[in-house]
Design a protein around this motif. Structure first.
Motif, PDB file in Angstrom:
ATOM      1  N   VAL A 124      -9.528  -1.093   0.633  1.00 20.29           N
ATOM      2  CA  VAL A 124      -8.483  -0.447  -0.326  1.00 20.29           C
ATOM      3  C   VAL A 124      -7.222  -0.978   0.139  1.00 20.29           C
ATOM      4  O   VAL A 124      -6.649  -0.693   1.377  1.00 20.29           O
ATOM      5  N   THR A 125      -6.303  -1.779  -0.863  1.00 13.13           N
ATOM      6  CA  THR A 125      -5.058  -2.077  -0.676  1.00 13.13           C
ATOM      7  C   THR A 125      -4.252  -1.154  -1.294  1.00 13.13           C
ATOM      8  O   THR A 125      -4.632  -0.375  -2.316  1.00 13.13           O
ATOM      9  N   ILE A 156      -2.327   6.282  -6.605  1.00 11.01           N
ATOM     10  CA  ILE A 156      -4.009   6.305  -6.851  1.00 11.01           C
ATOM     11  C   ILE A 156      -4.674   6.391  -5.304  1.00 11.01           C
ATOM     12  O   ILE A 156      -5.577   7.063  -5.283  1.00 11.01           O
ATOM     13  N   GLY A 157      -4.365   5.632  -4.485  1.00 14.77           N
ATOM     14  CA  GLY A 157      -5.032   5.321  -3.157  1.00 14.77           C
ATOM     15  C   GLY A 157      -5.097   6.399  -2.565  1.00 14.77           C
ATOM     16  O   GLY A 157      -5.965   6.931  -1.760  1.00 14.77           O
ATOM     17  N   HIS A 183     -16.699   3.570   6.439  1.00 10.57           N
ATOM     18  CA  HIS A 183     -17.099   2.613   5.465  1.00 10.57           C
ATOM     19  C   HIS A 183     -15.812   2.504   4.580  1.00 10.57           C
ATOM     20  O   HIS A 183     -15.969   1.505   3.351  1.00 10.57           O
ATOM     21  N   VAL A 184     -14.802   3.138   4.893  1.00 10.50           N
ATOM     22  CA  VAL A 184     -13.523   3.039   3.672  1.00 10.50           C
ATOM     23  C   VAL A 184     -12.656   2.522   4.577  1.00 10.50           C
ATOM     24  O   VAL A 184     -12.054   3.356   5.445  1.00 10.50           O
ATOM     25  N   ILE A 185     -12.113   1.132   4.381  1.00 10.51           N
ATOM     26  CA  ILE A 185     -10.961   0.703   5.300  1.00 10.51           C
ATOM     27  C   ILE A 185      -9.479   0.602   4.458  1.00 10.51           C
ATOM     28  O   ILE A 185      -9.477   0.165   3.232  1.00 10.51           O
ATOM     29  N   ALA A 186      -8.711   1.669   4.909  1.00  9.47           N
ATOM     30  CA  ALA A 186      -7.335   1.739   4.079  1.00  9.47           C
ATOM     31  C   ALA A 186      -6.307   0.884   4.550  1.00  9.47           C
ATOM     32  O   ALA A 186      -6.210   0.345   5.757  1.00  9.47           O
ATOM     33  N   ALA A 208     -16.084  -6.306   4.374  1.00  9.70           N
ATOM     34  CA  ALA A 208     -16.039  -5.301   3.165  1.00  9.70           C
ATOM     35  C   ALA A 208     -16.830  -6.264   2.171  1.00  9.70           C
ATOM     36  O   ALA A 208     -16.891  -7.373   2.185  1.00  9.70           O
ATOM     37  N   ASP A 209     -17.631  -5.309   1.465  1.00 14.09           N
ATOM     38  CA  ASP A 209     -18.519  -5.906   0.388  1.00 14.09           C
ATOM     39  C   ASP A 209     -17.995  -5.389  -0.968  1.00 14.09           C
ATOM     40  O   ASP A 209     -18.346  -5.741  -2.218  1.00 14.09           O
ATOM     41  N   SER A 210     -17.052  -4.741  -0.982  1.00 16.49           N
ATOM     42  CA  SER A 210     -16.137  -4.176  -2.204  1.00 16.49           C
ATOM     43  C   SER A 210     -14.670  -4.094  -1.587  1.00 16.49           C
ATOM     44  O   SER A 210     -14.291  -3.677  -0.680  1.00 16.49           O
ATOM     45  N   ILE A 211     -13.710  -4.624  -2.747  1.00 14.11           N
ATOM     46  CA  ILE A 211     -12.407  -4.593  -2.566  1.00 14.11           C
ATOM     47  C   ILE A 211     -11.791  -3.968  -3.930  1.00 14.11           C
ATOM     48  O   ILE A 211     -11.971  -4.267  -4.919  1.00 14.11           O
ATOM     49  N   LEU A 212     -10.838  -2.829  -3.517  1.00 16.00           N
ATOM     50  CA  LEU A 212     -10.287  -2.120  -4.660  1.00 16.00           C
ATOM     51  C   LEU A 212      -8.582  -2.498  -4.138  1.00 16.00           C
ATOM     52  O   LEU A 212      -8.042  -1.871  -3.443  1.00 16.00           O
ATOM     53  N   HIS A 213      -8.244  -3.283  -5.024  1.00 11.78           N
ATOM     54  CA  HIS A 213      -6.984  -3.774  -4.994  1.00 11.78           C
ATOM     55  C   HIS A 213      -6.098  -3.146  -5.792  1.00 11.78           C
ATOM     56  O   HIS A 213      -5.903  -3.226  -6.987  1.00 11.78           O
ATOM     57  N   LEU A 214      -5.382  -2.118  -5.249  1.00 11.40           N
ATOM     58  CA  LEU A 214      -4.278  -1.276  -5.992  1.00 11.40           C
ATOM     59  C   LEU A 214      -2.913  -1.688  -5.496  1.00 11.40           C
ATOM     60  O   LEU A 214      -2.067  -0.976  -6.306  1.00 11.40           O
ATOM     61  N   ALA A 215      -2.664  -2.407  -4.690  1.00  3.39           N
ATOM     62  CA  ALA A 215      -1.328  -2.823  -4.417  1.00  3.39           C
ATOM     63  C   ALA A 215      -0.621  -3.427  -5.598  1.00  3.39           C
ATOM     64  O   ALA A 215      -1.121  -4.367  -6.076  1.00  3.39           O
ATOM     65  N   ALA A 216       0.363  -2.600  -5.925  1.00  2.00           N
ATOM     66  CA  ALA A 216       1.277  -3.382  -6.945  1.00  2.00           C
ATOM     67  C   ALA A 216       2.605  -2.873  -7.069  1.00  2.00           C
ATOM     68  O   ALA A 216       3.064  -1.692  -6.606  1.00  2.00           O
TER      69      ALA A 216
END
Length: 322
Positions: A6-7, A13-14, A29-32, A65-73
């Motif tokens: 998670v970025t 949101i994060g 299993h969740v890398i912040a 990571a097999d999933s990337i949640l890209h929140l940085a903005a």
């Protein structure tokens, strides 16, 4: 999703999504990640600048990571004040996320926004597919991001997914420079000071969503069967449409003497007026079962409880089931 990167994890949101993900998938299993050092003890965390492509890839690969949640903005009002920085972070960071997902064969989620709709789009029940001519750098970034994610899906087969969020209302993290931030500030000002001075004018309707609903929508979309996803990178989602007077009316049910005044910010007002009054969420409902749980009434009850330092009521929907 098995191992999730998670970025922007300390953003609005994060701050709520990461703890929820860890309850579901396990802390390890969740890398912040965020550009700042962690502000408190937490699970796996990496300080990461998303504009550094090598660091982005190396971090995702190191943790498998097999999933990337890209929140940085950079959000709407801040982006308008510094459009070059917004392009660098919003587009450069997204491109790095997409390349990392492509190289690692990972899923990618990135949020879009009602900012993609400019003044030429229908204002009421704005359709899933309609004209997109935003008049802000943030909106331009988000339209370009939707198209870029679709390109990576079609050309490279990257499993890209996204939601067009309305204004998100949260008691956990401070607002991050968005036009809709007044709808967070108003609750804290009401609980602590009994009044609020709005920078958005009366009669300016925008869509909103309580953060627990937004968090569940991200998880639900990421877990959805890909075969049913037609509009995979840009689903309209929302829970309510309101203006400052409607929020004040709900607040007065709990704080009868609440005072609302106005000092309109010309920049934020111009941005707000270019956005829809309400969204059509039919595609999200039909393709993966989107259903918000919180009404304006229930959200107000919880927000005032948290803002006043009290525990929220236990009855009613909590928005936290998987």
């Amino acid at each position: 999703m098995k191992t999730i990167l998670v970025t922007g994890s300390m953003g609005q949101i994060g701050s709520e999504l990461v703890p929820r993900l860890r309850r579901i998938y396990g802390e390890d299993h969740v890398i912040a990640t965020d550009i700042r050092p962690p502000d408190k003890e937490q699970g796996p965390y990496v300080q990461l600048d998303v504009t550094d492509r090598r660091a982005f890839y190396d971090t995702a690969k190191r943790y498998g990571a097999d999933s990337i949640l890209h929140l940085a903005a950079l959000l709407s009002a801040r982006a308008e004040r510094d459009p070059l920085l917004a392009w660098e972070i919003n587009m450069g960071g997204l491109l790095n996320a997409l390349e990392t997902a492509r190289e690692l064969n990972a899923q990618l989620f990135t949020p879009s926004s009602i900012g993609v709709f400019g003044p030429d789009a229908p204002k009421d029940r704005t359709p899933q597919v309609t004209v997109q001519r935003p008049v802000t750098m943030y909106g331009v970034n988000k339209v370009a991001g939707e198209l870029l994610c679709q390109y990576y899906f079609l050309k490279y087969g990257v499993d890209t997914r996204g939601l067009r969020f309305p204004g998100l209302i949260s008691h956990t993290a401070p607002p991050g420079g968005g036009t809709t931030d007044y709808a967070v500030d108003i609750y804290f000002a009401a609980a602590r000071h009994g009044g609020y001075e709005s920078y958005i004018a009366a009669g300016t309707f925008m869509d909103f969503m309580y953060m627990p609903d937004a968090v569940e929508a991200v998880i639900q979309l990421m877990e959805a069967d890909p075969s049913g996803l037609v509009h995979r990178n840009a689903y309209n989602v929302t829970a309510m449409s309101a203006d400052p007077e409607m929020l004040a009316a709900e607040i007065r049910k709990h704080i009868p003497d609440f005072r609302l005044h106005y000092r309109v910010d010309p920049l934020k007002q111009r941005i707000a007026e270019s956005w829809p009054d309400s969204l059509d969420t039919t595609a999200a409902e039909n393709e993966w079962g989107f259903r918000p749980r919180f009404t304006l009434e229930k959200m107000t009850e919880e927000m005032l409880a948290f803002a006043g330092g009290r525990n929220p009521p236990e009855d009613g929907p909590r928005g936290n089931s998987p």
